[in-house]
Scaffold this motif. Sequence first.
Motif, PDB file in Angstrom:
ATOM      1  N   VAL A 155       0.838  -1.199   0.000  1.00  0.00           N
ATOM      2  CA  VAL A 155       0.000   0.000   0.000  1.00  0.00           C
ATOM      3  C   VAL A 155       0.876   1.253   0.000  1.00  0.00           C
ATOM      4  CG1 VAL A 155      -1.677   1.334   1.341  1.00  0.00           C
ATOM      5  CG2 VAL A 155      -1.968  -1.138   1.072  1.00  0.00           C
ATOM      6  N   CYS A 156       1.971   1.195   0.756  1.00  0.00           N
ATOM      7  CA  CYS A 156       2.881   2.344   0.817  1.00  0.00           C
ATOM      8  C   CYS A 156       3.494   2.651  -0.552  1.00  0.00           C
ATOM      9  CB  CYS A 156       3.991   2.092   1.831  1.00  0.00           C
ATOM     10  SG  CYS A 156       3.466   2.223   3.557  1.00  0.00           S
ATOM     11  N   VAL A 157       4.023   1.640  -1.208  1.00  0.00           N
ATOM     12  CA  VAL A 157       4.711   1.900  -2.475  1.00  0.00           C
ATOM     13  C   VAL A 157       3.719   2.288  -3.570  1.00  0.00           C
ATOM     14  CG1 VAL A 157       6.653   0.399  -1.903  1.00  0.00           C
ATOM     15  CG2 VAL A 157       4.727  -0.533  -3.193  1.00  0.00           C
ATOM     16  N   ILE A 158       2.513   1.725  -3.530  1.00  0.00           N
ATOM     17  CA  ILE A 158       1.496   2.118  -4.510  1.00  0.00           C
ATOM     18  C   ILE A 158       1.174   3.595  -4.363  1.00  0.00           C
ATOM     19  CG2 ILE A 158      -0.961   1.868  -5.079  1.00  0.00           C
ATOM     20  CD1 ILE A 158      -0.617  -1.150  -4.605  1.00  0.00           C
ATOM     21  N   ASN A 159       1.270   4.089  -3.124  1.00  0.00           N
ATOM     22  CA  ASN A 159       1.000   5.502  -2.858  1.00  0.00           C
ATOM     23  C   ASN A 159       2.236   6.377  -2.940  1.00  0.00           C
ATOM     24  OD1 ASN A 159      -1.973   5.913  -2.067  1.00  0.00           O
ATOM     25  ND2 ASN A 159      -1.419   4.093  -0.911  1.00  0.00           N
ATOM     26  N   GLY A 160       3.355   5.808  -3.417  1.00  0.00           N
ATOM     27  CA  GLY A 160       4.525   6.629  -3.706  1.00  0.00           C
ATOM     28  C   GLY A 160       5.521   6.823  -2.585  1.00  0.00           C
ATOM     29  N   TYR A 161       5.437   6.029  -1.526  1.00  0.00           N
ATOM     30  CA  TYR A 161       6.413   6.150  -0.438  1.00  0.00           C
ATOM     31  C   TYR A 161       7.797   5.712  -0.920  1.00  0.00           C
ATOM     32  CZ  TYR A 161       3.083   6.849   3.436  1.00  0.00           C
ATOM     33  OH  TYR A 161       2.131   7.351   4.287  1.00  0.00           O
ATOM     34  N   SER A 162       8.827   6.365  -0.399  1.00  0.00           N
ATOM     35  CA  SER A 162      10.196   5.928  -0.640  1.00  0.00           C
ATOM     36  C   SER A 162      10.586   4.918   0.432  1.00  0.00           C
ATOM     37  CB  SER A 162      11.155   7.131  -0.575  1.00  0.00           C
ATOM     38  OG  SER A 162      11.237   7.620   0.764  1.00  0.00           O
ATOM     39  N   PHE A 163      11.727   4.278   0.241  1.00  0.00           N
ATOM     40  CA  PHE A 163      12.217   3.300   1.218  1.00  0.00           C
ATOM     41  C   PHE A 163      12.361   3.950   2.593  1.00  0.00           C
ATOM     42  CE2 PHE A 163      15.564   1.242   3.624  1.00  0.00           C
ATOM     43  CZ  PHE A 163      15.301  -0.117   3.462  1.00  0.00           C
ATOM     44  N   ASN A 164      13.008   5.123   2.652  1.00  0.00           N
ATOM     45  CA  ASN A 164      13.234   5.788   3.942  1.00  0.00           C
ATOM     46  C   ASN A 164      11.925   6.199   4.606  1.00  0.00           C
ATOM     47  OD1 ASN A 164      16.021   5.552   3.850  1.00  0.00           O
ATOM     48  ND2 ASN A 164      16.300   7.505   2.791  1.00  0.00           N
ATOM     49  N   GLU A 165      10.963   6.611   3.810  1.00  0.00           N
ATOM     50  CA  GLU A 165       9.673   7.028   4.376  1.00  0.00           C
ATOM     51  C   GLU A 165       8.933   5.846   4.994  1.00  0.00           C
ATOM     52  OE1 GLU A 165       8.938  10.851   1.398  1.00  0.00           O
ATOM     53  OE2 GLU A 165       8.218   8.841   0.855  1.00  0.00           O
ATOM     54  N   ILE A 166       9.024   4.685   4.359  1.00  0.00           N
ATOM     55  CA  ILE A 166       8.403   3.480   4.936  1.00  0.00           C
ATOM     56  C   ILE A 166       9.113   3.109   6.233  1.00  0.00           C
ATOM     57  CG2 ILE A 166       7.903   1.035   4.602  1.00  0.00           C
ATOM     58  CD1 ILE A 166       7.899   1.584   1.575  1.00  0.00           C
ATOM     59  N   HIS A 167      10.450   3.101   6.187  1.00  0.00           N
ATOM     60  CA  HIS A 167      11.261   2.687   7.337  1.00  0.00           C
ATOM     61  C   HIS A 167      11.049   3.617   8.528  1.00  0.00           C
ATOM     62  CE1 HIS A 167      14.536   1.446   9.843  1.00  0.00           C
ATOM     63  NE2 HIS A 167      15.262   2.517   9.596  1.00  0.00           N
ATOM     64  N   HIS A 168      10.964   4.926   8.278  1.00  0.00           N
ATOM     65  CA  HIS A 168      10.835   5.887   9.369  1.00  0.00           C
ATOM     66  C   HIS A 168       9.410   5.986   9.905  1.00  0.00           C
ATOM     67  CE1 HIS A 168      14.681   7.928   7.726  1.00  0.00           C
ATOM     68  NE2 HIS A 168      14.976   7.138   8.741  1.00  0.00           N
TER      69      HIS A 168
END
Length: 246
Positions: A97-110
Amino acid sequence: MSQASSLIKTLKRQLRAQGKTYADVAQWLALSEASVKRLFAEQHFTLARLECICDQLNIEFVELVQAMQNDEQRLQQLTQAQEQSIADDRELFLVAVCVINGYSFNEIHHQYQLSEAECTQQLVKLERLKLIDLLPGNRIRRRVAANFRWRPGGPIQCFFQQYLASEFFRSRFDSDSEKLMVLNGLLSPAGNEEWQQTMQRLAKEFHALCERESSLPIHKRFGTTSVLAVRQWQSVLFKEYARVDR
């Protein structure tokens, strides 16, 4: 879909992404807005006009063609098996869901309690599902189309209905970022179909708005879920009073 149709569709997406309208195109081409709308509707552009629009968007014509080719290769929907594999894995579901909505790796991790190793593990799974390309430096390139949607009646939709629907509606819907409208009326089958087409247009506008704001920093955007639903339905409360012989 013909290549001409695909190219015009990609051009419209580029315009929306930069917040440009038919009025802007009309000014660039020295035409009336009505004429521009007709050009898009009839998909009848000269090469010179396409190049003019590309210049105003600060992209090369070849980049527009490349974007079209990339769009054609993007996923609009997963298979039943792909969705099931995501629905069965909560961490994978979250990262998907995060990547479909355009999150970067760091944004998911943080933002979530996932270690870098756990994030990478889930991203590798999504790459195997052909949902993304995982690039050097943990950069994520999405392979989903702007109008990507989960399968109607599929595993993700069933998951939402089973686990999330009650939580979603457990709200007064009275804050500035919330709104609930319950509409009730009598429609013919043709009227019902027309309303469903209107809902489809609203869904396209939602995706276009998400795409247009995708360049904003993540801290200036927040998760937004909109549920559009329609069905021929009568509450059990009323059914209890209905005449059996109707």
